[in-house]
Scaffold this active site. Sequence first.
Site, mmCIF file in Angstrom:
data_model
loop_
_atom_site.group_PDB
_atom_site.id
_atom_site.type_symbol
_atom_site.label_atom_id
_atom_site.label_comp_id
_atom_site.label_asym_id
_atom_site.label_seq_id
_atom_site.Cartn_x
_atom_site.Cartn_y
_atom_site.Cartn_z
ATOM 1 N N TYR A 117 12.761 -20.648 -32.489
ATOM 2 C CA TYR A 117 11.585 -20.154 -33.205
ATOM 3 C C TYR A 117 12.058 -19.141 -34.236
ATOM 4 O O TYR A 117 12.862 -18.263 -33.931
ATOM 5 C CB TYR A 117 10.616 -19.481 -32.223
ATOM 6 C CG TYR A 117 9.444 -18.814 -32.905
ATOM 7 C CD1 TYR A 117 8.234 -19.475 -33.045
ATOM 8 C CD2 TYR A 117 9.556 -17.520 -33.424
ATOM 9 C CE1 TYR A 117 7.161 -18.878 -33.692
ATOM 10 C CE2 TYR A 117 8.494 -16.908 -34.074
ATOM 11 C CZ TYR A 117 7.305 -17.590 -34.201
ATOM 12 O OH TYR A 117 6.260 -16.999 -34.841
ATOM 13 N N GLU A 136 6.485 -19.244 -40.871
ATOM 14 C CA GLU A 136 6.943 -19.572 -39.513
ATOM 15 C C GLU A 136 7.545 -20.967 -39.439
ATOM 16 O O GLU A 136 7.000 -21.913 -39.993
ATOM 17 C CB GLU A 136 5.743 -19.489 -38.560
ATOM 18 C CG GLU A 136 6.073 -19.826 -37.122
ATOM 19 C CD GLU A 136 4.816 -19.917 -36.254
ATOM 20 O OE1 GLU A 136 4.462 -18.887 -35.643
ATOM 21 O OE2 GLU A 136 4.196 -20.990 -36.194
#
Length: 382
Positions: A101, A189
């Site tokens: 992530y 993101e």
Amino acid sequence: MDLMEYKARELFERYEIPVMKGVVIEDVSSLQEKTSGLAFPLVVKAQVQTGGRGKAGGVKTADGPGELNEAAGSIMGMNIKGYTVKKLLLVEKAEIEKECYLSITLDRMTKMPMIIFSTSGGVDIEETARITPEKVLKYAVDPLVGVRDYTARYLLSKSGLDMSLLGLFFDLLKKLYGMFCEYDCMLAEINPLAISRDNRLIALDGKVSVDDSALYRQPDILAFRDSLQEEELVLEARKFNFLYIPCDAEGHIAVMSNGSGMIMSCIDLISKQGMKVRAGLDLGGGATADRIKEAIRIVLSNEETKALFINIFGGITRCDEVAGGVKLAVESMPGNKLVIVRFEGTNKEKGLQILSEIKGNVVYVNGLQDGVRELYERREQM
Ligand code: GDP
Ligand code: MN
């Protein structure tokens, strides 16, 4: 403004952040033709304004044309958390070794761009952050210094990943940070950021949120916004300079206020009672009776919206103007939908007088809590 994956990917490509080869389709009849340049296996991905598509069945793999037809057919038109799938992204499937992530967001505490990195990425990052917060690494970037090689080295060494990835990781961080700054992002993101079998870093999913206040200097994002087939009411509201915010597609209550903080506190209190809010409308400052009337018309024109809670702080906006707007709207609209009004401040007494003369399903409440209680008591009617 939140960008869907396919638009986020476009920005990634502009910054040479590696993504898998893919196409977007809006119509399954063009499936064969559009995917002719792609190599199987493919991943079929629903393009909707929400996360958790994987878990909701909106991401499927296809090993051949038959499976592709089947997957695309089943995902197109699907309802994911209240959003209908109208676009699909078809991408070549990456061979994943590990799902990480990576994001950059604006951090309110440090008032700096914050890099968040975890080697436990994928569909369960929220759980990871809750249960094993130590697996989520953070690094605040001094905007005067930017991302440096030691930034990348710090994150990578703390993560326990192989340091041979340093060059690629630093390169990726610099590109993402560049994009974050140049596009006035609130969030950039990548989840998952895949480490592939052949040791490359690939962005397999992207979510980018651009600061609405900066759209005036982001012409391509602005053009993109205008090209979107947004909910009709968002566009209709924008004509009057109102901000219409679709919330929960399963809700039947709308809230209207002069300020986003007031809207949020209303939504919080209503949600706390287990009720769902369909939409919010921010009037901005100084709304007149005519404008209030339009705002009510817009919000209640949605068939599924059965009740409206108006919560106004009367400063520049005067309570008598609000009441006048409610009167105009309610008396000219069919349907007799429930309108709960709470206001406080300038010309409140005058406003109350006007409200008391309205013939219609209008209830005045003496505070935010009372308004929520009123909604709760009438929830069966919605
Ligand atoms: P989200 O659930 O809305 O965040 O959708 P994602 O795009 O993140 O996809 C969910 C999951 O599907 C990912 O965490 C991956 O496990 C898987 N996935 C997505 N793209 C690929 C791919 O190219 N290759 C493989 N093997 N898995 C993928
Ligand atoms: Mn994802």
